[in-house]
Design a protein around this motif. Sequence first.
Motif, PDB file in Angstrom:
ATOM      1  N   LEU A   1       0.828  -1.214   0.000  1.00  0.00           N
ATOM      2  CA  LEU A   1       0.000   0.000   0.000  1.00  0.00           C
ATOM      3  C   LEU A   1       0.861   1.262   0.000  1.00  0.00           C
ATOM      4  CD1 LEU A   1      -2.835  -1.039   2.502  1.00  0.00           C
ATOM      5  CD2 LEU A   1      -2.925  -1.003   0.011  1.00  0.00           C
ATOM      6  N   ALA A   2       2.026   1.188   0.641  1.00  0.00           N
ATOM      7  CA  ALA A   2       2.932   2.343   0.653  1.00  0.00           C
ATOM      8  C   ALA A   2       3.447   2.647  -0.746  1.00  0.00           C
ATOM      9  CB  ALA A   2       4.096   2.082   1.607  1.00  0.00           C
ATOM     10  N   GLN A   3       3.565   1.594  -1.594  1.00  0.00           N
ATOM     11  CA  GLN A   3       4.014   1.791  -2.974  1.00  0.00           C
ATOM     12  C   GLN A   3       2.988   2.595  -3.781  1.00  0.00           C
ATOM     13  OE1 GLN A   3       7.127   0.802  -4.013  1.00  0.00           O
ATOM     14  NE2 GLN A   3       7.357   0.204  -1.874  1.00  0.00           N
ATOM     15  N   GLN A   4       1.759   2.638  -3.287  1.00  0.00           N
ATOM     16  CA  GLN A   4       0.720   3.462  -3.930  1.00  0.00           C
ATOM     17  C   GLN A   4       0.829   4.928  -3.543  1.00  0.00           C
ATOM     18  OE1 GLN A   4      -3.142   1.530  -2.963  1.00  0.00           O
ATOM     19  NE2 GLN A   4      -3.472   1.562  -5.162  1.00  0.00           N
ATOM     20  N   GLY A   5       1.749   5.224  -2.638  1.00  0.00           N
ATOM     21  CA  GLY A   5       1.875   6.589  -2.148  1.00  0.00           C
ATOM     22  C   GLY A   5       0.999   6.864  -0.943  1.00  0.00           C
ATOM     23  N   LEU A   6       0.393   5.819  -0.377  1.00  0.00           N
ATOM     24  CA  LEU A   6      -0.455   5.999   0.803  1.00  0.00           C
ATOM     25  C   LEU A   6       0.411   6.055   2.064  1.00  0.00           C
ATOM     26  CD1 LEU A   6      -3.297   3.414   0.007  1.00  0.00           C
ATOM     27  CD2 LEU A   6      -3.368   5.894  -0.311  1.00  0.00           C
ATOM     28  N   ARG A   7      -0.037   6.855   3.032  1.00  0.00           N
ATOM     29  CA  ARG A   7       0.619   6.865   4.347  1.00  0.00           C
ATOM     30  C   ARG A   7      -0.093   5.804   5.185  1.00  0.00           C
ATOM     31  NH1 ARG A   7      -0.221  13.228   5.073  1.00  0.00           N
ATOM     32  NH2 ARG A   7      -2.243  12.482   4.336  1.00  0.00           N
ATOM     33  N   VAL A   8       0.606   4.709   5.417  1.00  0.00           N
ATOM     34  CA  VAL A   8      -0.020   3.540   6.028  1.00  0.00           C
ATOM     35  C   VAL A   8       0.202   3.539   7.542  1.00  0.00           C
ATOM     36  CG1 VAL A   8      -0.147   1.017   6.024  1.00  0.00           C
ATOM     37  CG2 VAL A   8       0.368   2.246   3.902  1.00  0.00           C
ATOM     38  N   GLY A   9      -0.887   3.342   8.276  1.00  0.00           N
ATOM     39  CA  GLY A   9      -0.803   3.108   9.709  1.00  0.00           C
ATOM     40  C   GLY A   9      -0.832   1.607   9.946  1.00  0.00           C
ATOM     41  N   MET A  10       0.102   1.099  10.722  1.00  0.00           N
ATOM     42  CA  MET A  10       0.244  -0.350  10.886  1.00  0.00           C
ATOM     43  C   MET A  10       0.421  -0.691  12.359  1.00  0.00           C
ATOM     44  SD  MET A  10       3.257  -2.666   9.199  1.00  0.00           S
ATOM     45  CE  MET A  10       4.560  -2.164  10.313  1.00  0.00           C
ATOM     46  N   THR A  11      -0.311  -1.711  12.813  1.00  0.00           N
ATOM     47  CA  THR A  11      -0.093  -2.211  14.172  1.00  0.00           C
ATOM     48  C   THR A  11       0.396  -3.650  14.090  1.00  0.00           C
ATOM     49  OG1 THR A  11      -2.343  -3.100  14.460  1.00  0.00           O
ATOM     50  CG2 THR A  11      -1.994  -0.787  15.037  1.00  0.00           C
ATOM     51  N   SER A  12       1.274  -4.025  15.039  1.00  0.00           N
ATOM     52  CA  SER A  12       1.774  -5.394  15.079  1.00  0.00           C
ATOM     53  C   SER A  12       2.266  -5.701  16.482  1.00  0.00           C
ATOM     54  CB  SER A  12       2.907  -5.587  14.066  1.00  0.00           C
ATOM     55  OG  SER A  12       4.072  -4.925  14.509  1.00  0.00           O
ATOM     56  N   THR A  13       2.802  -6.894  16.661  1.00  0.00           N
ATOM     57  CA  THR A  13       3.286  -7.287  17.982  1.00  0.00           C
ATOM     58  C   THR A  13       4.611  -6.621  18.342  1.00  0.00           C
ATOM     59  OG1 THR A  13       4.101  -9.277  16.885  1.00  0.00           O
ATOM     60  CG2 THR A  13       2.111  -9.508  18.187  1.00  0.00           C
ATOM     61  N   ASP A  14       5.158  -5.798  17.452  1.00  0.00           N
ATOM     62  CA  ASP A  14       6.374  -5.080  17.842  1.00  0.00           C
ATOM     63  C   ASP A  14       6.239  -3.564  17.727  1.00  0.00           C
ATOM     64  OD1 ASP A  14       6.475  -4.840  15.130  1.00  0.00           O
ATOM     65  OD2 ASP A  14       8.269  -6.036  14.831  1.00  0.00           O
ATOM     66  N   GLY A  15       5.016  -3.058  17.619  1.00  0.00           N
ATOM     67  CA  GLY A  15       4.853  -1.613  17.660  1.00  0.00           C
ATOM     68  C   GLY A  15       3.768  -1.078  16.748  1.00  0.00           C
ATOM     69  N   VAL A  16       3.619   0.255  16.788  1.00  0.00           N
ATOM     70  CA  VAL A  16       2.712   0.981  15.888  1.00  0.00           C
ATOM     71  C   VAL A  16       3.575   1.822  14.959  1.00  0.00           C
ATOM     72  CG1 VAL A  16       0.900   2.736  15.718  1.00  0.00           C
ATOM     73  CG2 VAL A  16       0.848   1.087  17.592  1.00  0.00           C
ATOM     74  N   TYR A  17       3.279   1.756  13.670  1.00  0.00           N
ATOM     75  CA  TYR A  17       4.055   2.484  12.667  1.00  0.00           C
ATOM     76  C   TYR A  17       3.128   3.382  11.861  1.00  0.00           C
ATOM     77  CZ  TYR A  17       7.680  -0.989  13.644  1.00  0.00           C
ATOM     78  OH  TYR A  17       8.614  -1.785  14.264  1.00  0.00           O
ATOM     79  N   ILE A  18       3.551   4.612  11.671  1.00  0.00           N
ATOM     80  CA  ILE A  18       2.824   5.550  10.814  1.00  0.00           C
ATOM     81  C   ILE A  18       3.769   5.969   9.698  1.00  0.00           C
ATOM     82  CG2 ILE A  18       1.567   7.736  10.659  1.00  0.00           C
ATOM     83  CD1 ILE A  18       0.199   5.775  12.563  1.00  0.00           C
ATOM     84  N   ALA A  19       3.403   5.639   8.457  1.00  0.00           N
ATOM     85  CA  ALA A  19       4.234   5.965   7.288  1.00  0.00           C
ATOM     86  C   ALA A  19       5.677   5.504   7.488  1.00  0.00           C
ATOM     87  CB  ALA A  19       4.177   7.465   6.987  1.00  0.00           C
ATOM     88  N   GLY A  20       5.846   4.305   8.055  1.00  0.00           N
ATOM     89  CA  GLY A  20       7.168   3.722   8.213  1.00  0.00           C
ATOM     90  C   GLY A  20       7.918   4.133   9.463  1.00  0.00           C
ATOM     91  N   ARG A  21       7.352   5.066  10.229  1.00  0.00           N
ATOM     92  CA  ARG A  21       8.042   5.528  11.449  1.00  0.00           C
ATOM     93  C   ARG A  21       7.365   4.928  12.673  1.00  0.00           C
ATOM     94  NH1 ARG A  21       7.915  10.086  14.882  1.00  0.00           N
ATOM     95  NH2 ARG A  21       6.052  10.862  13.844  1.00  0.00           N
ATOM     96  N   ARG A  22       8.166   4.334  13.560  1.00  0.00           N
ATOM     97  CA  ARG A  22       7.578   3.716  14.744  1.00  0.00           C
ATOM     98  C   ARG A  22       7.213   4.782  15.765  1.00  0.00           C
ATOM     99  NH1 ARG A  22       9.943  -1.690  17.462  1.00  0.00           N
ATOM    100  NH2 ARG A  22      11.703  -0.407  18.141  1.00  0.00           N
ATOM    101  N   VAL A  23       5.948   4.791  16.179  1.00  0.00           N
ATOM    102  CA  VAL A  23       5.475   5.799  17.135  1.00  0.00           C
ATOM    103  C   VAL A  23       5.120   5.184  18.483  1.00  0.00           C
ATOM    104  CG1 VAL A  23       4.619   7.320  15.312  1.00  0.00           C
ATOM    105  CG2 VAL A  23       3.072   5.632  16.313  1.00  0.00           C
TER     106      VAL A  23
END
Length: 307
Positions: free
Chosen positions: A32-54
């Motif tokens: 989805l990031a390859q589409q130019g979207l700013r992706v919010g992602m959650t996982s068992t090792d953190g929360v990432y917004i546009a590739g940056r761990r927050v």
Amino acid sequence: MFAPGDDGRIPLVAVAGTNGKTTTVRLIANILAQQGLRVGMTSTDGVYIAGRRVDTGDCSGPKSARNVLLHPDVDAAVLETARGGVLREGLGFDRCDVAVITNIGLGDHLGLSYISTVEDLSVVKRVIVQNVRPKTGVAVLNAADPMVARMADTCPGSVIFFATDRNHPVMAMHRARKKPVVYRDGDAIVASGTGIERRIPLTDIPITRAGAIGFQVENAMAAVAAAWALNVDWETIGRGLKTFINDAQTAPGRFNLFDYRGATLIADYGHNPDAIQALVDAIENLNQPAGGKRTVVISGAGDRRDE
């Protein structure tokens, strides 16, 4: 703020299962990031917004999901959805566009929170499938796992099945009905159905090591199906798979390979019978070391049953 008929929603993918969730989430987010979207992602090792761990830690629950959905910069959300958060307080969203179930297998975390059987576990994992957006939503299900395949009956939207064997009975039935499937055909992943037939060579998906690592092939198939369900164009899907890096920095503990003093080191956080079996199969498919020697170091998570 919104055009007529626009409800202000963003694409939302939820991923659940016993193994492969984190890698599948990261793969989908990268596509989805390859589409130019700013992706919010959650996982068992953190929360990432546009590739940056927050945020750090196990962020696979509803609080982290809500934090992503409340973030003003997020254009698309990919959320790992673990059983613990669902049992505590349900989902962090009302419905998702795509629900991905990687597998159930022999289960994991059994004996915790009154979930003592694989059947109990599958009922919890099924929640995201039941909350797919009606009609337009899609469930991406592992056809080779009987408990996952049965979840298709509870989906209010449509279903894309995936499996390494295209002749598996569930896959064959779905294909006969002209419905979409994703499978492995030798040295490629094939997406077929609804008038589409696309081949993605496994050599173009680095995490599979040209198909040698079977469980990464399955994770890639799940990610391809999810992106297909979101109508991402195939060039973008291919680019997302090709540029995905799976190392100790981007996906710690997820089959990380290191070369050290002429030896190959593999670090993996497999913590259930299916994960250990997949790890053994993957190592068997890698080249035998010159000296023929292999050493294994295993530690066990403290919250698992003795058996």
